[in-house]
Scaffold this active site. Structure first.
Site, PDB file in Angstrom:
ATOM      1  N   GLU A  76       0.818  -1.343   0.004  1.00 23.02           N
ATOM      2  CA  GLU A  76      -0.076   0.033   0.201  1.00 23.02           C
ATOM      3  C   GLU A  76       0.810   1.368  -0.110  1.00 23.02           C
ATOM      4  O   GLU A  76       0.370   2.436   0.329  1.00 23.02           O
ATOM      5  CB  GLU A  76      -0.953   0.114   1.146  1.00 23.02           C
ATOM      6  CG  GLU A  76      -1.833  -1.045   1.263  1.00 23.02           C
ATOM      7  CD  GLU A  76      -3.071  -1.179   0.082  1.00 23.02           C
ATOM      8  OE1 GLU A  76      -2.873  -0.450  -0.871  1.00 23.02           O
ATOM      9  OE2 GLU A  76      -3.939  -2.001   0.233  1.00 23.02           O
ATOM     10  N   HIS A  95      -2.782   2.188   8.761  1.00 18.05           N
ATOM     11  CA  HIS A  95      -3.736   1.465   7.785  1.00 18.05           C
ATOM     12  C   HIS A  95      -3.992   0.180   8.738  1.00 18.05           C
ATOM     13  O   HIS A  95      -3.120  -0.521   8.873  1.00 18.05           O
ATOM     14  CB  HIS A  95      -3.467   1.374   6.518  1.00 18.05           C
ATOM     15  CG  HIS A  95      -4.210   0.381   5.656  1.00 18.05           C
ATOM     16  ND1 HIS A  95      -5.565   0.430   5.504  1.00 18.05           N
ATOM     17  CD2 HIS A  95      -4.091  -0.801   5.246  1.00 18.05           C
ATOM     18  CE1 HIS A  95      -6.076  -0.550   4.942  1.00 18.05           C
ATOM     19  NE2 HIS A  95      -5.120  -1.531   4.670  1.00 18.05           N
ATOM     20  N   HIS A 158     -12.422  -3.124   2.585  1.00 17.53           N
ATOM     21  CA  HIS A 158     -11.144  -3.323   2.555  1.00 17.53           C
ATOM     22  C   HIS A 158     -10.672  -3.047   4.242  1.00 17.53           C
ATOM     23  O   HIS A 158     -10.508  -3.857   5.076  1.00 17.53           O
ATOM     24  CB  HIS A 158     -10.387  -2.182   1.725  1.00 17.53           C
ATOM     25  CG  HIS A 158      -8.774  -2.472   1.872  1.00 17.53           C
ATOM     26  ND1 HIS A 158      -8.259  -1.989   0.811  1.00 17.53           N
ATOM     27  CD2 HIS A 158      -8.164  -2.757   2.858  1.00 17.53           C
ATOM     28  CE1 HIS A 158      -6.933  -2.123   1.112  1.00 17.53           C
ATOM     29  NE2 HIS A 158      -6.762  -2.717   2.417  1.00 17.53           N
ATOM     30  N   TYR A 211      -7.718  19.082  21.363  1.00 12.72           N
ATOM     31  CA  TYR A 211      -8.336  17.730  22.109  1.00 12.72           C
ATOM     32  C   TYR A 211      -7.631  16.341  21.388  1.00 12.72           C
ATOM     33  O   TYR A 211      -7.384  16.589  20.028  1.00 12.72           O
ATOM     34  CB  TYR A 211      -9.801  17.513  22.114  1.00 12.72           C
ATOM     35  CG  TYR A 211     -10.176  16.379  22.980  1.00 12.72           C
ATOM     36  CD1 TYR A 211     -10.276  16.478  24.276  1.00 12.72           C
ATOM     37  CD2 TYR A 211     -10.667  15.111  22.349  1.00 12.72           C
ATOM     38  CE1 TYR A 211     -10.742  15.467  25.087  1.00 12.72           C
ATOM     39  CE2 TYR A 211     -11.080  14.076  23.097  1.00 12.72           C
ATOM     40  CZ  TYR A 211     -11.155  14.167  24.436  1.00 12.72           C
ATOM     41  OH  TYR A 211     -11.199  13.052  25.226  1.00 12.72           O
TER      42      TYR A 211
HETATM   43  P1  13P Z   1       1.101  -5.323   3.343  1.00 14.26           P
HETATM   44  O1  13P Z   1       1.776  -6.385   4.141  1.00 14.26           O
HETATM   45  O2  13P Z   1       1.541  -5.310   2.030  1.00 14.26           O
HETATM   46  O3  13P Z   1       1.409  -3.958   4.086  1.00 14.26           O
HETATM   47  O4  13P Z   1      -0.444  -5.417   2.939  1.00 14.26           O
HETATM   48  C1  13P Z   1      -1.380  -5.363   3.751  1.00 14.26           C
HETATM   49  C2  13P Z   1      -2.414  -4.651   3.572  1.00 14.26           C
HETATM   50  O5  13P Z   1      -3.184  -3.971   4.184  1.00 14.26           O
HETATM   51  C3  13P Z   1      -2.887  -4.432   1.965  1.00 14.26           C
HETATM   52  O6  13P Z   1      -4.147  -3.780   1.898  1.00 14.26           O
END
Ligand code: 13P
Length: 216
Positions: A76, A95, A158, A211
């Site tokens: 990503e 993420h 996702h 905050y």
């Molecule tokens: P990576 O292990 O390549 O970071 O991928 C995990 C992921 O979140 C794919 O969306």
């Protein structure tokens, strides 16, 4: 030769990854984390269990996508790179695939203003970016758009992205977003939740300036 400061920064990414899984907002190697570093970024390697991840495996990538060819950045890296390019105030990106956020994202739902804490992500909703295949430029463009004026978004089918001026702030927000997703999910079991107005969320947003996690 990485400096001690470099090493600490790399280790802080690994520590955050471990916390991400321990707190239940992520599972396995589904997540990835980046930190702005010089003219580029430090980003987690792809598909590497956090328990065995070493500071030297964290990839330094220039914002043009160049990196040591011997290293394997997260799949990503495009959205990490593009968010850092689009948002100069942002230094950290988290993420993850948190269960409740991802359930809503599977249903293509944004998080509406069911609770005043929605304002911590910067607006009256936490948007859900349209689906695109993981790792693609298309997904990156959807993510950057969904984050306009915001600090978090969901990714359809996702997961979730939380961003901030520091890693503790982005991590704090990721947990908050998952809590909101869980609350919204619970409310949907009972019926159609009433919403706060856009005006009220704006009032809260202004009141909340400063905050959140203050540790840099
Ligand atoms: P990576 O292990 O390549 O970071 O991928 C995990 C992921 O979140 C794919 O969306």
């Amino acid at each position: 030769m990485p400096t001690t400061k470099d090493r600490e920064k790399r280790q802080s990414i690994i520590d955050a990854c471990l916390r991400m899984n321990a707190s239940g907002i992520n599972q396995g190697t589904s997540g990835n984390i980046s930190l702005r570093h010089g003219d580029g970024m430090l980003i987690t390697p792809t598909s590497t269990p956090y328990e065995v991840m070493k500071p030297e495996q964290i990839v330094y990538m220039h914002l043009d996508g160049n990196h040591d060819p011997g290293q394997r950045p997260s799949s990503e890296w495009r959205f990490h790179r593009d968010i850092l390019k689009a948002r100069p105030e942002v230094n950290a990106i988290v993420h993850a695939h948190p269960p409740y956020s991802t359930m809503l994202a599977i249903m293509g739902r944004e998080i509406p203003p069911v609770h005043y804490m929605v304002a911590v992500a910067g607006g009256d909703t936490i948007r859900c970016a349209p689906y695109a295949t993981f790792g693609t430029q298309e997904l990156s463009e959807h993510a950057v758009r969904a984050l306009e004026g915001r600090l978090a978004c969901l990714l359809e089918h996702h997961g979730m992205i939380a961003i901030g001026s520091s890693l503790p702030k982005a991590m704090w927000l990721a947990v908050e977003v998952e809590t909101l997703a869980r609350q919204y999910h619970g409310c949907l079991q009972i019926g159609t939740p009433p919403l706060l107005s856009k005006e009220e969320i704006e009032k809260v947003r202004l009141r909340m300036a400063g905050y959140g996690h203050t540790e840099e």
